[in-house]
Design a protein around this motif. Sequence first.
Motif, PDB file in Angstrom:
ATOM      1  N   LEU A  59       0.848  -1.184   0.000  1.00 34.07           N
ATOM      2  CA  LEU A  59       0.000   0.000   0.000  1.00 34.07           C
ATOM      3  C   LEU A  59       0.886   1.236   0.000  1.00 34.07           C
ATOM      4  CD1 LEU A  59      -2.849   1.198   0.201  1.00 34.07           C
ATOM      5  CD2 LEU A  59      -2.620   1.143   2.678  1.00 34.07           C
ATOM      6  N   VAL A  60       0.736   2.051  -1.038  1.00 37.61           N
ATOM      7  CA  VAL A  60       1.508   3.294  -1.154  1.00 37.61           C
ATOM      8  C   VAL A  60       0.637   4.437  -0.645  1.00 37.61           C
ATOM      9  CG1 VAL A  60       2.766   4.823  -2.696  1.00 37.61           C
ATOM     10  CG2 VAL A  60       2.738   2.349  -3.125  1.00 37.61           C
ATOM     11  N   LEU A  61       1.144   5.218   0.348  1.00 35.90           N
ATOM     12  CA  LEU A  61       0.395   6.330   0.947  1.00 35.90           C
ATOM     13  C   LEU A  61       1.177   7.622   0.759  1.00 35.90           C
ATOM     14  CD1 LEU A  61      -0.492   4.522   4.303  1.00 35.90           C
ATOM     15  CD2 LEU A  61      -2.085   4.975   2.435  1.00 35.90           C
ATOM     16  N   LYS A  62       0.530   8.612   0.140  1.00 37.58           N
ATOM     17  CA  LYS A  62       1.155   9.928  -0.015  1.00 37.58           C
ATOM     18  C   LYS A  62       0.314  10.923   0.771  1.00 37.58           C
ATOM     19  CE  LYS A  62       2.898  13.246  -3.373  1.00 37.58           C
ATOM     20  NZ  LYS A  62       3.060  13.594  -4.797  1.00 37.58           N
ATOM     21  N   PHE A  63       0.944  11.504   1.825  1.00 42.43           N
ATOM     22  CA  PHE A  63       0.216  12.363   2.767  1.00 42.43           C
ATOM     23  C   PHE A  63       0.271  13.815   2.333  1.00 42.43           C
ATOM     24  CE2 PHE A  63       1.242   8.534   5.078  1.00 42.43           C
ATOM     25  CZ  PHE A  63       0.071   8.269   5.769  1.00 42.43           C
ATOM     26  N   ALA A  64      -0.532  14.635   3.009  1.00 49.04           N
ATOM     27  CA  ALA A  64      -0.672  16.043   2.632  1.00 49.04           C
ATOM     28  C   ALA A  64       0.606  16.824   2.853  1.00 49.04           C
ATOM     29  CB  ALA A  64      -1.830  16.667   3.426  1.00 49.04           C
ATOM     30  N   ASN A  65       1.493  16.374   3.751  1.00 46.71           N
ATOM     31  CA  ASN A  65       2.739  17.094   3.993  1.00 46.71           C
ATOM     32  C   ASN A  65       3.841  16.700   3.020  1.00 46.71           C
ATOM     33  OD1 ASN A  65       3.343  14.565   4.843  1.00 46.71           O
ATOM     34  ND2 ASN A  65       4.127  15.150   6.878  1.00 46.71           N
ATOM     35  N   GLY A  66       3.480  15.825   2.003  1.00 47.60           N
ATOM     36  CA  GLY A  66       4.456  15.442   0.989  1.00 47.60           C
ATOM     37  C   GLY A  66       5.192  14.156   1.275  1.00 47.60           C
ATOM     38  N   SER A  67       5.056  13.620   2.474  1.00 45.85           N
ATOM     39  CA  SER A  67       5.765  12.370   2.790  1.00 45.85           C
ATOM     40  C   SER A  67       5.047  11.186   2.136  1.00 45.85           C
ATOM     41  CB  SER A  67       5.850  12.175   4.304  1.00 45.85           C
ATOM     42  OG  SER A  67       4.556  12.102   4.869  1.00 45.85           O
ATOM     43  N   LYS A  68       5.794  10.153   1.791  1.00 49.23           N
ATOM     44  CA  LYS A  68       5.247   8.959   1.134  1.00 49.23           C
ATOM     45  C   LYS A  68       5.724   7.730   1.891  1.00 49.23           C
ATOM     46  CE  LYS A  68       6.779   7.548  -2.916  1.00 49.23           C
ATOM     47  NZ  LYS A  68       6.991   7.495  -4.367  1.00 49.23           N
ATOM     48  N   HIS A  69       4.771   6.833   2.186  1.00 53.40           N
ATOM     49  CA  HIS A  69       5.070   5.589   2.891  1.00 53.40           C
ATOM     50  C   HIS A  69       4.657   4.402   2.031  1.00 53.40           C
ATOM     51  CE1 HIS A  69       4.536   7.819   7.021  1.00 53.40           C
ATOM     52  NE2 HIS A  69       5.490   8.351   6.249  1.00 53.40           N
ATOM     53  N   ILE A  70       5.436   3.348   2.041  1.00 45.91           N
ATOM     54  CA  ILE A  70       5.099   2.084   1.363  1.00 45.91           C
ATOM     55  C   ILE A  70       4.987   1.020   2.437  1.00 45.91           C
ATOM     56  CG2 ILE A  70       5.804   0.367  -0.345  1.00 45.91           C
ATOM     57  CD1 ILE A  70       7.350   2.534  -1.782  1.00 45.91           C
ATOM     58  N   ARG A  71       3.781   0.466   2.604  1.00 51.43           N
ATOM     59  CA  ARG A  71       3.509  -0.432   3.719  1.00 51.43           C
ATOM     60  C   ARG A  71       3.035  -1.801   3.195  1.00 51.43           C
ATOM     61  NH1 ARG A  71       6.300   2.342   7.343  1.00 51.43           N
ATOM     62  NH2 ARG A  71       5.288   4.292   8.036  1.00 51.43           N
ATOM     63  N   ASN A  72       3.355  -2.837   3.953  1.00 52.56           N
ATOM     64  CA  ASN A  72       2.805  -4.162   3.664  1.00 52.56           C
ATOM     65  C   ASN A  72       1.397  -4.257   4.227  1.00 52.56           C
ATOM     66  OD1 ASN A  72       5.118  -5.219   2.414  1.00 52.56           O
ATOM     67  ND2 ASN A  72       6.039  -5.685   4.393  1.00 52.56           N
ATOM     68  N   ILE A  73       0.498  -4.817   3.446  1.00 47.38           N
ATOM     69  CA  ILE A  73      -0.860  -5.029   3.942  1.00 47.38           C
ATOM     70  C   ILE A  73      -0.953  -6.430   4.547  1.00 47.38           C
ATOM     71  CG2 ILE A  73      -1.858  -3.472   2.229  1.00 47.38           C
ATOM     72  CD1 ILE A  73      -2.761  -5.927   0.657  1.00 47.38           C
ATOM     73  N   THR A  74      -1.954  -6.613   5.393  1.00 47.64           N
ATOM     74  CA  THR A  74      -2.188  -7.916   6.035  1.00 47.64           C
ATOM     75  C   THR A  74      -3.242  -8.685   5.241  1.00 47.64           C
ATOM     76  OG1 THR A  74      -1.675  -7.000   8.195  1.00 47.64           O
ATOM     77  CG2 THR A  74      -2.893  -9.086   8.142  1.00 47.64           C
ATOM     78  N   LEU A  75      -2.908  -9.927   4.818  1.00 51.35           N
ATOM     79  CA  LEU A  75      -3.849 -10.770   4.068  1.00 51.35           C
ATOM     80  C   LEU A  75      -4.725 -11.494   5.076  1.00 51.35           C
ATOM     81  CD1 LEU A  75      -1.415 -12.222   1.367  1.00 51.35           C
ATOM     82  CD2 LEU A  75      -2.805 -10.131   1.296  1.00 51.35           C
ATOM     83  N   VAL A  76      -5.960 -11.061   5.220  1.00 50.82           N
ATOM     84  CA  VAL A  76      -6.876 -11.593   6.237  1.00 50.82           C
ATOM     85  C   VAL A  76      -7.499 -12.906   5.789  1.00 50.82           C
ATOM     86  CG1 VAL A  76      -8.962 -11.132   7.582  1.00 50.82           C
ATOM     87  CG2 VAL A  76      -7.339  -9.275   7.081  1.00 50.82           C
ATOM     88  N   ASP A  77      -8.028 -12.931   4.542  1.00 52.38           N
ATOM     89  CA  ASP A  77      -8.687 -14.141   4.011  1.00 52.38           C
ATOM     90  C   ASP A  77      -8.233 -14.294   2.557  1.00 52.38           C
ATOM     91  OD1 ASP A  77     -10.337 -16.136   3.033  1.00 52.38           O
ATOM     92  OD2 ASP A  77     -12.049 -15.521   4.261  1.00 52.38           O
ATOM     93  N   LYS A  78      -7.285 -15.215   2.317  1.00 52.56           N
ATOM     94  CA  LYS A  78      -6.708 -15.364   0.979  1.00 52.56           C
ATOM     95  C   LYS A  78      -7.710 -15.932  -0.017  1.00 52.56           C
ATOM     96  CE  LYS A  78      -1.982 -16.023   2.673  1.00 52.56           C
ATOM     97  NZ  LYS A  78      -0.797 -16.902   2.651  1.00 52.56           N
ATOM     98  N   VAL A  79      -8.650 -16.715   0.462  1.00 52.91           N
ATOM     99  CA  VAL A  79      -9.631 -17.326  -0.451  1.00 52.91           C
ATOM    100  C   VAL A  79     -10.671 -16.290  -0.876  1.00 52.91           C
ATOM    101  CG1 VAL A  79     -11.416 -19.100  -0.675  1.00 52.91           C
ATOM    102  CG2 VAL A  79      -9.272 -19.619   0.493  1.00 52.91           C
ATOM    103  N   GLU A  80     -11.132 -15.493   0.072  1.00 50.48           N
ATOM    104  CA  GLU A  80     -12.180 -14.515  -0.231  1.00 50.48           C
ATOM    105  C   GLU A  80     -11.622 -13.186  -0.711  1.00 50.48           C
ATOM    106  OE1 GLU A  80     -15.369 -15.051  -0.324  1.00 50.48           O
ATOM    107  OE2 GLU A  80     -15.066 -17.144   0.204  1.00 50.48           O
ATOM    108  N   GLN A 233      -8.725 -25.686  -8.373  1.00 54.74           N
ATOM    109  CA  GLN A 233      -9.121 -24.495  -7.656  1.00 54.74           C
ATOM    110  C   GLN A 233      -8.230 -24.333  -6.411  1.00 54.74           C
ATOM    111  OE1 GLN A 233     -13.500 -23.732  -7.376  1.00 54.74           O
ATOM    112  NE2 GLN A 233     -13.703 -25.860  -8.094  1.00 54.74           N
ATOM    113  N   ASN A 234      -8.292 -23.176  -5.779  1.00 60.36           N
ATOM    114  CA  ASN A 234      -7.438 -22.923  -4.620  1.00 60.36           C
ATOM    115  C   ASN A 234      -7.727 -23.875  -3.463  1.00 60.36           C
ATOM    116  OD1 ASN A 234      -5.994 -20.823  -5.754  1.00 60.36           O
ATOM    117  ND2 ASN A 234      -7.524 -19.299  -5.197  1.00 60.36           N
ATOM    118  N   ASN A 235      -8.953 -24.431  -3.432  1.00 55.48           N
ATOM    119  CA  ASN A 235      -9.296 -25.361  -2.360  1.00 55.48           C
ATOM    120  C   ASN A 235      -8.942 -26.797  -2.703  1.00 55.48           C
ATOM    121  OD1 ASN A 235     -11.180 -25.925  -4.288  1.00 55.48           O
ATOM    122  ND2 ASN A 235     -12.962 -25.270  -3.085  1.00 55.48           N
TER     123      ASN A 235
END
Length: 566
Positions: A59-80, A233-235
């Motif tokens: 997840l790439v986040l660009k904030f109002a003050n100009g800073s940019k963060h690149i974060r890992n997201i959490t995979l909650v349900d890989k099937v859904e 299929q994945n299952n």
Amino acid sequence: MTNQLFKNGVLPFVVDAYDQSVYDSKIVFSTQDIGTAKLVFQMRKDGVPLPLSAVDGKLVLKFANGSKHIRNITLVDKVEGIAEYILDSNEIKIFGKVQASLNLYYRNGQSLSVHEFTFEIDRNLIDRDIAPAAEFYIDDFQSLKKQIERMAAELETDIQNRTEDMQGNIDKITKELQEQLDRMKEKLDDLEALETKQGAQDKVNAHANNSEIHVVKADKDKWNNGQLYRLTQNNGKPIYKGTSETTDYNEITDTGFYLIYNKGLNGPPSINASFMIVISYTSTLLQTIYDTTGRKSYYRIKKTDSTWSEWTRVLTEEDKITQSEKDKWNNGQLFKLTPDDGKVARLTNGTDIFTLPTGFYMGANLVNTPISNDGSFYYVEVLETAYSQDDVNYKRIIVTRSFDNMTWIGTFHAQGFRGWKKTLTVEDVANSTFVDTYDQDNSSVSAAENVATKLVFGATRADDLSEYNRTRAEITLKNSGLYLIRLYVTSTNITVGSDNILACYVNGTEFQRLGNWNPTTASSTCVLYLSQKFKAGDKVTFYITPKGTGKTIAINTAYVTMSQVR
């Protein structure tokens, strides 16, 4: 930690190429949503949840003050296809519009841009009127401490200045500034518990050397070299083609395991549902089908020219042929009388039918047919025996000319070929002429010398009485053709040595003489034959003209037989 509360901002994304514009999510967080501001991503593709196996989400986040963060997201349900990200305590403090982009990076080297979107971080009332704090890189604990002390002194000075300038609102402002000062002091107290730079580095080194929580390059190489292609299929269940579909077997060309629960197109015969295995390699592939009842299986291949072979059924124990069945077949008639399709084979032009073995044939321009040099089509039936005599195999041949249905029979006997005999049909007999007189009591006549005298015949055995007029002793032919005539006459007073002419008349005129009667005794008999062609409608009579008799002679009896030969 359990029973956590979150402020969820749900983002339903459909992954396709039709709309990549920036999505205004209308999500608004507050700078006081510390540890509770959660972005929830629900991803779908082609109408079903997007699988999230073997993938990293960024997840790439660009904030109002100009800073940019690149974060890992959490995979909650890989099937859904569900993932989430919780803004940390620093990010939630950067108020204003946030531009964001969600990207997926697959282990096989592929990547996917899910969507770009925006959301707001609203500045909470409690956080307003605070001068923005600059970001610093702190080299060591002492410099950080001096910096905080300096900022605290500045705040105290600011409190004093505000008190002098804002007498009417001093209580409120003093309270707000005091609260900020208290927080700054709390941070200063926390610094006392901070580790030294070396202590922090030791923890970092210990973390880096922990093999249980880190992936080494050898692990990555092993995973990257593994099977990355999805066969099910994945299952783990086979790829499903349901009853609402009409599956074309010709179009299932990807390697994998399938369950086809409909009759479909181009499938094996009598199969309404099947399990299928497909093995594909470049331009060729194999399809193997198993009936869902477990009774039948088939296979076929797609050739390099893109054509399919026929479905071939795999034999089972039930198909096993018993020895008794084999013995029955082996003891059966093995000589083929026709080709495999049961149709009569056409002979090549010029075939000698006398040389043919037992069987059924047809052809034109054949040799040794009943009619020489006849190019007509004939049907030929040959029955050859195992018996021979004088180097001649006994054989019977039946030939039928196709255009007029005439049939002949010929045989080979000890003396060789015995000639062709034409068969007569009911129609042949019905359409032929046969007249045979036999009444001797009513056939006498007197004939003067040199006078043509009509012979009189009695009753007749004519097959068609309409052809014979007894009163006029006249035969009216109903058919054209070749006729055989037998004339029989007797006399008891004929002159010995006389020359008596016996002739056939047609329509009252002499047509053909049968011959001359030269008696050697006074009581004499004459039998003459004539083979002659006539036309339908001819009126045939017979006459005697006495010659050299010197008198009138008496014909005591006269018989005639006239039969059509062909």
